[in-house]
Design a protein around this motif. Structure first.
Motif, PDB file in Angstrom:
ATOM      1  N   GLY A  36     -24.428  -7.208  -7.717  1.00  0.00           N
ATOM      2  CA  GLY A  36     -24.997  -6.121  -6.935  1.00  0.00           C
ATOM      3  C   GLY A  36     -25.941  -6.602  -5.840  1.00  0.00           C
ATOM      4  O   GLY A  36     -25.985  -6.036  -4.739  1.00  0.00           O
ATOM      5  N   LEU A  37     -26.703  -7.650  -6.131  1.00  0.00           N
ATOM      6  CA  LEU A  37     -27.647  -8.170  -5.146  1.00  0.00           C
ATOM      7  C   LEU A  37     -26.952  -8.795  -3.941  1.00  0.00           C
ATOM      8  O   LEU A  37     -27.587  -9.021  -2.907  1.00  0.00           O
ATOM      9  CB  LEU A  37     -28.572  -9.201  -5.804  1.00  0.00           C
ATOM     10  CG  LEU A  37     -29.617  -8.636  -6.765  1.00  0.00           C
ATOM     11  CD1 LEU A  37     -30.381  -9.770  -7.448  1.00  0.00           C
ATOM     12  CD2 LEU A  37     -30.594  -7.721  -6.042  1.00  0.00           C
ATOM     13  N   CYS A  38     -25.669  -9.109  -4.069  1.00  0.00           N
ATOM     14  CA  CYS A  38     -24.925  -9.656  -2.923  1.00  0.00           C
ATOM     15  C   CYS A  38     -24.785  -8.646  -1.789  1.00  0.00           C
ATOM     16  O   CYS A  38     -24.408  -9.013  -0.666  1.00  0.00           O
ATOM     17  CB  CYS A  38     -23.543 -10.124  -3.362  1.00  0.00           C
ATOM     18  SG  CYS A  38     -23.558 -11.643  -4.336  1.00  0.00           S
ATOM     19  N   VAL A  39     -25.092  -7.380  -2.071  1.00  0.00           N
ATOM     20  CA  VAL A  39     -25.079  -6.373  -1.006  1.00  0.00           C
ATOM     21  C   VAL A  39     -26.134  -6.702   0.051  1.00  0.00           C
ATOM     22  O   VAL A  39     -25.940  -6.411   1.244  1.00  0.00           O
ATOM     23  CB  VAL A  39     -25.315  -4.975  -1.610  1.00  0.00           C
ATOM     24  CG1 VAL A  39     -25.449  -3.919  -0.515  1.00  0.00           C
ATOM     25  CG2 VAL A  39     -24.174  -4.609  -2.554  1.00  0.00           C
ATOM     26  N   ILE A  40     -27.245  -7.308  -0.358  1.00  0.00           N
ATOM     27  CA  ILE A  40     -28.320  -7.629   0.594  1.00  0.00           C
ATOM     28  C   ILE A  40     -27.856  -8.640   1.636  1.00  0.00           C
ATOM     29  O   ILE A  40     -28.005  -8.403   2.845  1.00  0.00           O
ATOM     30  CB  ILE A  40     -29.574  -8.116  -0.161  1.00  0.00           C
ATOM     31  CG1 ILE A  40     -30.092  -7.010  -1.084  1.00  0.00           C
ATOM     32  CG2 ILE A  40     -30.657  -8.557   0.820  1.00  0.00           C
ATOM     33  CD1 ILE A  40     -31.263  -7.426  -1.946  1.00  0.00           C
ATOM     34  N   PRO A  41     -27.293  -9.812   1.252  1.00  0.00           N
ATOM     35  CA  PRO A  41     -26.781 -10.712   2.294  1.00  0.00           C
ATOM     36  C   PRO A  41     -25.656 -10.095   3.109  1.00  0.00           C
ATOM     37  O   PRO A  41     -25.490 -10.433   4.280  1.00  0.00           O
ATOM     38  CB  PRO A  41     -26.314 -11.945   1.513  1.00  0.00           C
ATOM     39  CG  PRO A  41     -26.184 -11.519   0.102  1.00  0.00           C
ATOM     40  CD  PRO A  41     -27.197 -10.442  -0.086  1.00  0.00           C
ATOM     41  N   LEU A  42     -24.884  -9.197   2.527  1.00  0.00           N
ATOM     42  CA  LEU A  42     -23.847  -8.513   3.307  1.00  0.00           C
ATOM     43  C   LEU A  42     -24.476  -7.678   4.418  1.00  0.00           C
ATOM     44  O   LEU A  42     -23.958  -7.638   5.547  1.00  0.00           O
ATOM     45  CB  LEU A  42     -22.993  -7.626   2.395  1.00  0.00           C
ATOM     46  CG  LEU A  42     -21.947  -8.314   1.520  1.00  0.00           C
ATOM     47  CD1 LEU A  42     -21.240  -7.294   0.634  1.00  0.00           C
ATOM     48  CD2 LEU A  42     -20.937  -9.077   2.363  1.00  0.00           C
TER      49      LEU A  42
END
Length: 471
Positions: A424-430
């Motif tokens: 879920g935290l990969c949304v931030i770098p996206l």
């Protein structure tokens, strides 16, 4: 004898020595805590006995919590000194040379390996490992070492594509040697116990230190008429402040926004990726997997093949003209898919198969390093990689601390929660990646005639006198 301008052997031996013991550290702590909390011998031969739910004497969840909290304390005690040393040394290397950023972390790594050997051989108090971690962090950590190595490479490479491929090559070397080391740890542990792997790691770190001191050539030479004025500490702090200031003072606002976005993208992706990866060994030791040291070694080795496949991916996609932002996007999506599958892996076969979606997970790192390196001038490389190494160290340390705390809190009801959080935290770098893409849209036409890795680099770089481009 003439020295060599090659840091790849250093990275190779450092990776082998580190990953020879890295999978063993959590296992060693786990076994010692098992003995202390249960007052029983750790069941090595019969692995099912410690994972049998009907065995109430195992206190399995209690050991899992204690092991994750031990990792949390270790990271907290090492983060601050390692961060300070990384900032000072890597920025200071812009004026005084790169070797100091490589040699000091190797001294710390040698001390770290010897400390584990002493605790294991003499069966000393387990919490002495936290003290040794703190002392070794005073010499800098892996962030300092890699920051120095990437700055060293940036000094030698002028061409943008060459810089990208060589930095990706360093990541590949890390993967290959760490994979070989991880594959051998299980058999090494089963045949010789913990002492010999720790001793072997110390030998490799010693050899690495000798290579760095006597064979590796310096890329930056201090002029003879440029004496050190003031104390080294005061000079280092002044160089650090000036170097970081120059990163942003001499460029346009648009370039500064782009650089900040790239730094945030790098650190947020590192946080999400490393947070999930740091919990995999404990997850594999837990029910229902209950892996032995052999299976953990195979799993670690398979995980490190991501460095090789990511290098191949960067090489192929770069030569085929795939935009760098697309390469980064594929790497982020690779981590999201892999971590999501880990959260639901309940069998040995599934746990091996979840590594497949993550084969491109390392691609964003070398591409981002090269992108940032190209938009700053040559004499700002050390300051850039100091900031980068600092953010990377903070991201990794905080990620390990946060995810260990969460794992200790959630292991009783859902051990896979940490991996879902990582995905879920990969949304931030996206989101950061989308911002970088938007900044490049306006200047995209001008960038088509350049070899820049970043869309619109010419328009973002500001005045040539303030920020001369790298060619």
């Amino acid at each position: 004898m003439k020295g060599l301008y090659l840091v790849e052997p250093l990275v190779a031996f450092y990776s082998f020595a580190s990953f020879l013991v890295y999978p063993l550290i959590q296992q060693y702590v786990y076994r010692r805590l098992w003995q202390e909390l249960t007052n029983t011998t750790y069941p090595v031969s019969d692995n099912t006995s410690r994972c049998d739910p009907s065995n109430t004497s195992s206190h399995h969840e209690e050991v899992q919590k204690a092991a994750s909290l031990f990792s949390l304390y270790t990271e907290l005690f090492s983060m601050i000194p390692s961060l300070a040393v990384t900032l000072i040394l890597v920025a200071y290397s812009d004026q005084r040379g790169r070797k100091i950023t490589i040699i000091l972390p190797l001294i710390g790594s040698l001390f770290y390996a010897l400390s584990f050997l002493a605790v294991s051989f003499f069966e000393l108090d387990l919490y002495l490992l936290i003290v040794s971690t703190f002392i070794s962090a005073l010499f800098g950590g892996s962030g300092t070492f890699l920051g120095g190595c990437f700055s060293y490479i940036a000094d030698l490479c002028e061409d943008g594509q060459q810089k990208t491929l060589r930095m990706a090559g360093v990541d590949m070397v890390i993967g290959l040697l760490s994979g070989v080391a991880s594959l051998s740890t299980g058999y090494f542990l089963q045949a010789a116990g913990f002492n010999w792997p720790f001793f072997t790691s110390a030998l490799f770190q010693c050899f690495n230190l000798l290579y760095a001191v006597f064979i590796l050539e310096e890329t930056l030479q201090r002029p003879p008429d440029d004496p050190l004025d003031g104390s080294p500490r005061r000079t280092a702090m002044r160089q650090l402040a000036c170097g970081v200031y120059q990163l942003f003072a001499g460029a346009s606002r648009r370039r500064n926004i782009l650089l900040v976005l790239l730094l945030l993208l790098f650190s947020s992706f590192s946080f999400a990726n490393m947070g999930g990866l740091s919990m995999i060994t404990l997850y594999e030791l837990n029910q229902p997997l209950c892996w032995t040291e052999i299976l953990i070694g195979y799993g670690s080795a398979l995980s490190t093949t991501v460095f090789l496949t990511s290098f191949v991916g960067v090489t192929v996609f770069s030569r085929c003209g795939v935009p760098d932002l697309v390469i980064i996007l594929m790497g982020i999506l690779s981590v999201m898919a892999g971590m999501t599958l880990v959260a639901f892996a309940k069998t040995t076969l599934m746990m091996f198969l979840v590594r497949l979606p993550m084969l491109l997970a390392i691609m964003p790192f070398p591409v981002l390093r090269s992108m940032m390196s190209k938009i700053v001038s040559k004499n700002e490389q050390g300051a850039l990689f100091a900031c980068l190494a600092c953010l990377d160290s903070v991201s990794i340390s905080v990620a390990i601390a946060v995810f260990n705390s969460l794992y200790a809190a959630t292991v009783t009801w859902y051990p896979g929660f940490c991996f879902l959080l990582s995905a879920g935290l990969c949304v931030i770098p996206l989101a950061m990646l989308a911002g970088v893409g938007l900044l490049g849209v306006e200047e995209g036409k001008e960038a088509k005639e350049t070899e820049a890795l970043i869309p619109g680099e010419e328009g973002l770089a500001g005045d040539e006198n303030d920020n001369p481009p790298l060619t």
